[in-house]
Design a protein around this motif. Sequence first.
Motif, PDB file in Angstrom:
ATOM      1  N   VAL A 193       0.830  -1.206   0.000  1.00  0.00           N
ATOM      2  CA  VAL A 193       0.000   0.000   0.000  1.00  0.00           C
ATOM      3  C   VAL A 193       0.863   1.255   0.000  1.00  0.00           C
ATOM      4  CG1 VAL A 193      -1.629   1.350   1.395  1.00  0.00           C
ATOM      5  CG2 VAL A 193      -2.010  -1.087   1.029  1.00  0.00           C
ATOM      6  N   LEU A 194       1.910   1.274   0.819  1.00  0.00           N
ATOM      7  CA  LEU A 194       2.786   2.447   0.867  1.00  0.00           C
ATOM      8  C   LEU A 194       3.509   2.631  -0.462  1.00  0.00           C
ATOM      9  CD1 LEU A 194       4.352   2.198   4.448  1.00  0.00           C
ATOM     10  CD2 LEU A 194       2.316   3.441   3.717  1.00  0.00           C
ATOM     11  N   ALA A 195       3.935   1.539  -1.069  1.00  0.00           N
ATOM     12  CA  ALA A 195       4.600   1.629  -2.371  1.00  0.00           C
ATOM     13  C   ALA A 195       3.639   2.135  -3.438  1.00  0.00           C
ATOM     14  CB  ALA A 195       5.174   0.269  -2.764  1.00  0.00           C
TER      15      ALA A 195
ATOM     16  N   VAL B 213       9.869   1.708  -0.276  1.00  0.00           N
ATOM     17  CA  VAL B 213       9.619   0.947   0.945  1.00  0.00           C
ATOM     18  C   VAL B 213      10.716  -0.082   1.174  1.00  0.00           C
ATOM     19  CG1 VAL B 213       7.987  -0.545   2.164  1.00  0.00           C
ATOM     20  CG2 VAL B 213       7.134   1.241   0.625  1.00  0.00           C
ATOM     21  N   PHE B 214      11.276  -0.060   2.379  1.00  0.00           N
ATOM     22  CA  PHE B 214      12.225  -1.075   2.805  1.00  0.00           C
ATOM     23  C   PHE B 214      11.470  -2.056   3.684  1.00  0.00           C
ATOM     24  CE2 PHE B 214      14.695   2.410   1.358  1.00  0.00           C
ATOM     25  CZ  PHE B 214      15.757   1.812   0.708  1.00  0.00           C
ATOM     26  N   ALA B 215      11.183  -3.211   3.085  1.00  0.00           N
ATOM     27  CA  ALA B 215      10.367  -4.235   3.729  1.00  0.00           C
ATOM     28  C   ALA B 215      11.278  -5.197   4.471  1.00  0.00           C
ATOM     29  CB  ALA B 215       9.535  -4.985   2.693  1.00  0.00           C
ATOM     30  N   ALA B 216      11.074  -5.318   5.771  1.00  0.00           N
ATOM     31  CA  ALA B 216      11.978  -6.103   6.613  1.00  0.00           C
ATOM     32  C   ALA B 216      11.269  -7.293   7.231  1.00  0.00           C
ATOM     33  CB  ALA B 216      12.562  -5.221   7.720  1.00  0.00           C
ATOM     34  N   ALA B 217      11.981  -8.417   7.299  1.00  0.00           N
ATOM     35  CA  ALA B 217      11.474  -9.619   7.944  1.00  0.00           C
ATOM     36  C   ALA B 217      12.604 -10.631   8.016  1.00  0.00           C
ATOM     37  CB  ALA B 217      10.287 -10.206   7.185  1.00  0.00           C
ATOM     38  N   ARG B 218      12.376 -11.705   8.775  1.00  0.00           N
ATOM     39  CA  ARG B 218      13.392 -12.753   8.892  1.00  0.00           C
ATOM     40  C   ARG B 218      13.397 -13.689   7.698  1.00  0.00           C
ATOM     41  NH1 ARG B 218      12.335 -15.711  14.411  1.00  0.00           N
ATOM     42  NH2 ARG B 218      10.213 -15.566  13.575  1.00  0.00           N
TER      43      ARG B 218
ATOM     44  N   LEU C 139       7.809 -10.571  -2.260  1.00  0.00           N
ATOM     45  CA  LEU C 139       7.118  -9.296  -2.085  1.00  0.00           C
ATOM     46  C   LEU C 139       7.834  -8.194  -2.850  1.00  0.00           C
ATOM     47  CD1 LEU C 139       5.011  -7.471  -0.606  1.00  0.00           C
ATOM     48  CD2 LEU C 139       6.708  -7.261   1.238  1.00  0.00           C
ATOM     49  N   ALA C 140       9.159  -8.131  -2.738  1.00  0.00           N
ATOM     50  CA  ALA C 140       9.926  -7.095  -3.428  1.00  0.00           C
ATOM     51  C   ALA C 140       9.759  -7.204  -4.940  1.00  0.00           C
ATOM     52  CB  ALA C 140      11.398  -7.197  -3.048  1.00  0.00           C
ATOM     53  N   GLY C 141       9.623  -8.437  -5.429  1.00  0.00           N
ATOM     54  CA  GLY C 141       9.444  -8.634  -6.856  1.00  0.00           C
ATOM     55  C   GLY C 141       8.083  -8.192  -7.369  1.00  0.00           C
ATOM     56  N   SER C 142       7.146  -7.957  -6.442  1.00  0.00           N
ATOM     57  CA  SER C 142       5.787  -7.577  -6.845  1.00  0.00           C
ATOM     58  C   SER C 142       5.646  -6.086  -7.122  1.00  0.00           C
ATOM     59  CB  SER C 142       4.782  -7.977  -5.753  1.00  0.00           C
ATOM     60  OG  SER C 142       4.944  -7.162  -4.586  1.00  0.00           O
ATOM     61  N   HIS C 143       6.629  -5.297  -6.698  1.00  0.00           N
ATOM     62  CA  HIS C 143       6.541  -3.839  -6.913  1.00  0.00           C
ATOM     63  C   HIS C 143       7.950  -3.262  -6.957  1.00  0.00           C
ATOM     64  CE1 HIS C 143       5.341   0.343  -6.594  1.00  0.00           C
ATOM     65  NE2 HIS C 143       4.085  -0.021  -6.705  1.00  0.00           N
TER      66      HIS C 143
ATOM     67  N   ALA D 210      13.732  -5.527  -0.307  1.00  0.00           N
ATOM     68  CA  ALA D 210      13.781  -6.510   0.774  1.00  0.00           C
ATOM     69  C   ALA D 210      15.027  -6.322   1.633  1.00  0.00           C
ATOM     70  CB  ALA D 210      13.762  -7.918   0.198  1.00  0.00           C
ATOM     71  N   VAL D 211      14.823  -6.353   2.948  1.00  0.00           N
ATOM     72  CA  VAL D 211      15.935  -6.307   3.897  1.00  0.00           C
ATOM     73  C   VAL D 211      15.713  -7.428   4.916  1.00  0.00           C
ATOM     74  CG1 VAL D 211      17.233  -4.956   5.570  1.00  0.00           C
ATOM     75  CG2 VAL D 211      16.095  -3.797   3.656  1.00  0.00           C
TER      76      VAL D 211
END
Length: 259
Positions: free
Chosen positions: A34-36, A42-47, A55-59, A64-65
């Motif tokens: 949504v933010l993108a 957007v720097f999307a972070a997760a383990r 997710l990063a490939g979708s927009h 991805a971090v």
Amino acid sequence: MSAPRPAAELFSLEGRTAIVTGASAGLGGRFATVLAQAGATVFAAARRTGPLRELAGSHPRIHAVTCDVSVAADRVRLVETALAAGGRIDVLVNNAAMPGATRAEEESPDAFADVLGVNLTAPFHLARLTAEAPAGERVGGPSIVNVSSILGLVSAAPLGGASYAASKAGLIGLTRELAGQWGAAGTRVNALAPGWFRTEMTADLFGDERSARWVGRNTLLGRGGHAHELDGALLFLASDASSYCTGQILTVDGGWTAR
């Protein structure tokens, strides 16, 4: 804001830099998207690296971090990564969380502390790092959105959890306190408190017919929420649409807490 703006521009995040934690699944992935879509980088972070890369490939504006927010060094690295690319951080969405045990008598003090570490200590540290980061050409401070829960407001026994509820209630208190301390600098700190939404964490709840009926019976709108029904609330808190809003808890729960 010093002057009114066209309504269509209020929710725009064009040119902004955002961080979303817990972005590999559930609400976090939706928040990043949504933010993108609103224009932010957007720097999307997760383990979990796999889902994060997907997710990063979708927009094209999502990056991805891989990051474990329970680790202080990872939190610092996340903020430094966003700063190195964007020069500033305009939006922080503290979404990463872990549930903990449902029954208090089954939860050890160490496990309780682990939940608070992810759900409360990590958001505090990330908020502080964001508030202290260079502002670049931005006027005022960033917008920090802490994702709390209705379980930080009311009991949902027998489906709650002592550590989870304590952490989400603590996040509400933290939101108000940071808003008070940082308001003069222009940093806004608000909380989003979702009700029962269909996510990875609530799959068992909605997968059980009896539990799903319990949610519907106790929600004024008669059903659980869908992830996209948080889009407007998130954008409101993240954008200039809420420029005179800080220290607030925006509850989106279909009327659960209005009973």
